[in-house]
Design a protein around this motif. Structure first.
Motif, PDB file in Angstrom:
ATOM      1  N   ALA A  22       0.826  -1.212   0.000  1.00 53.29           N
ATOM      2  CA  ALA A  22       0.000   0.000   0.000  1.00 53.29           C
ATOM      3  C   ALA A  22       0.858   1.258   0.000  1.00 53.29           C
ATOM      4  CB  ALA A  22      -0.936  -0.002   1.203  1.00 53.29           C
ATOM      5  N   ILE A  23       1.894   1.256   0.789  1.00 52.47           N
ATOM      6  CA  ILE A  23       2.773   2.430   0.874  1.00 52.47           C
ATOM      7  C   ILE A  23       3.536   2.632  -0.433  1.00 52.47           C
ATOM      8  CG2 ILE A  23       4.830   3.351   2.018  1.00 52.47           C
ATOM      9  CD1 ILE A  23       3.742   2.060   4.604  1.00 52.47           C
ATOM     10  N   SER A  24       4.026   1.545  -1.011  1.00 51.16           N
ATOM     11  CA  SER A  24       4.830   1.688  -2.238  1.00 51.16           C
ATOM     12  C   SER A  24       3.980   2.079  -3.444  1.00 51.16           C
ATOM     13  CB  SER A  24       5.588   0.394  -2.525  1.00 51.16           C
ATOM     14  OG  SER A  24       4.696  -0.650  -2.814  1.00 51.16           O
ATOM     15  N   ASN A  25       2.697   1.747  -3.446  1.00 51.66           N
ATOM     16  CA  ASN A  25       1.833   2.084  -4.589  1.00 51.66           C
ATOM     17  C   ASN A  25       0.918   3.273  -4.333  1.00 51.66           C
ATOM     18  OD1 ASN A  25       2.672   0.038  -6.387  1.00 51.66           O
ATOM     19  ND2 ASN A  25       1.525  -1.455  -5.197  1.00 51.66           N
ATOM     20  N   TRP A  26       1.101   3.967  -3.242  1.00 58.27           N
ATOM     21  CA  TRP A  26       0.195   5.057  -2.874  1.00 58.27           C
ATOM     22  C   TRP A  26       0.142   6.144  -3.946  1.00 58.27           C
ATOM     23  CZ3 TRP A  26      -3.549   5.342   0.536  1.00 58.27           C
ATOM     24  CH2 TRP A  26      -4.092   6.585   0.832  1.00 58.27           C
ATOM     25  N   SER A  27       1.291   6.542  -4.468  1.00 60.54           N
ATOM     26  CA  SER A  27       1.302   7.634  -5.450  1.00 60.54           C
ATOM     27  C   SER A  27       1.029   7.140  -6.876  1.00 60.54           C
ATOM     28  CB  SER A  27       2.651   8.354  -5.408  1.00 60.54           C
ATOM     29  OG  SER A  27       3.682   7.466  -5.747  1.00 60.54           O
ATOM     30  N   VAL A  28       1.120   5.856  -7.106  1.00 62.07           N
ATOM     31  CA  VAL A  28       0.919   5.303  -8.449  1.00 62.07           C
ATOM     32  C   VAL A  28      -0.543   4.941  -8.687  1.00 62.07           C
ATOM     33  CG1 VAL A  28       1.584   3.456 -10.035  1.00 62.07           C
ATOM     34  CG2 VAL A  28       3.276   4.408  -8.462  1.00 62.07           C
ATOM     35  N   ASP A  29      -1.084   4.102  -7.822  1.00 68.18           N
ATOM     36  CA  ASP A  29      -2.449   3.605  -7.999  1.00 68.18           C
ATOM     37  C   ASP A  29      -3.152   3.609  -6.644  1.00 68.18           C
ATOM     38  OD1 ASP A  29      -4.739   2.495  -8.953  1.00 68.18           O
ATOM     39  OD2 ASP A  29      -3.895   0.509  -9.336  1.00 68.18           O
ATOM     40  N   ARG A  30      -3.939   4.627  -6.401  1.00 71.05           N
ATOM     41  CA  ARG A  30      -4.591   4.811  -5.109  1.00 71.05           C
ATOM     42  C   ARG A  30      -5.607   3.704  -4.822  1.00 71.05           C
ATOM     43  NH1 ARG A  30      -4.500   9.981  -2.233  1.00 71.05           N
ATOM     44  NH2 ARG A  30      -2.420  10.153  -3.026  1.00 71.05           N
ATOM     45  N   ASP A  31      -6.321   3.233  -5.848  1.00 72.50           N
ATOM     46  CA  ASP A  31      -7.319   2.177  -5.640  1.00 72.50           C
ATOM     47  C   ASP A  31      -6.669   0.875  -5.170  1.00 72.50           C
ATOM     48  OD1 ASP A  31      -9.439   3.802  -6.362  1.00 72.50           O
ATOM     49  OD2 ASP A  31      -9.326   3.221  -8.477  1.00 72.50           O
ATOM     50  N   ARG A  32      -5.536   0.550  -5.753  1.00 74.58           N
ATOM     51  CA  ARG A  32      -4.810  -0.657  -5.318  1.00 74.58           C
ATOM     52  C   ARG A  32      -4.323  -0.492  -3.877  1.00 74.58           C
ATOM     53  NH1 ARG A  32       0.418  -3.454  -8.246  1.00 74.58           N
ATOM     54  NH2 ARG A  32       0.781  -4.962  -6.606  1.00 74.58           N
TER      55      ARG A  32
END
Length: 63
Positions: A22-32
């Protein structure tokens, strides 16, 4: 019974992995990231539920 304790702590490991996702994808894909945070909450709930259920089961066998 020791294998059940191992699975109980596996939920904590999965919670940590989903939190990292969740932390690593926060800025890339918020839904994921939101889905990963949902799985973090679910894994923590399952850990505490299994821990409580295991304690109840052990107390029941002592009687």
């Amino acid at each position: 019974m020791k294998i059940f304790k191992l699975f109980q702590y596996a939920y904590i490991v999965f919670a940590i992995l989903f939190l990292w996702d969740a932390i690593s994808n926060w800025s890339v894909d918020r839904d994921r990231s939101y889905m990963s945070l949902f799985f973090v909450a679910l894994a923590l709930f399952m850990f505490f539920f299994r821990k409580r259920f295991s304690k109840k089961f052990q107390d029941r066998n002592k009687e």
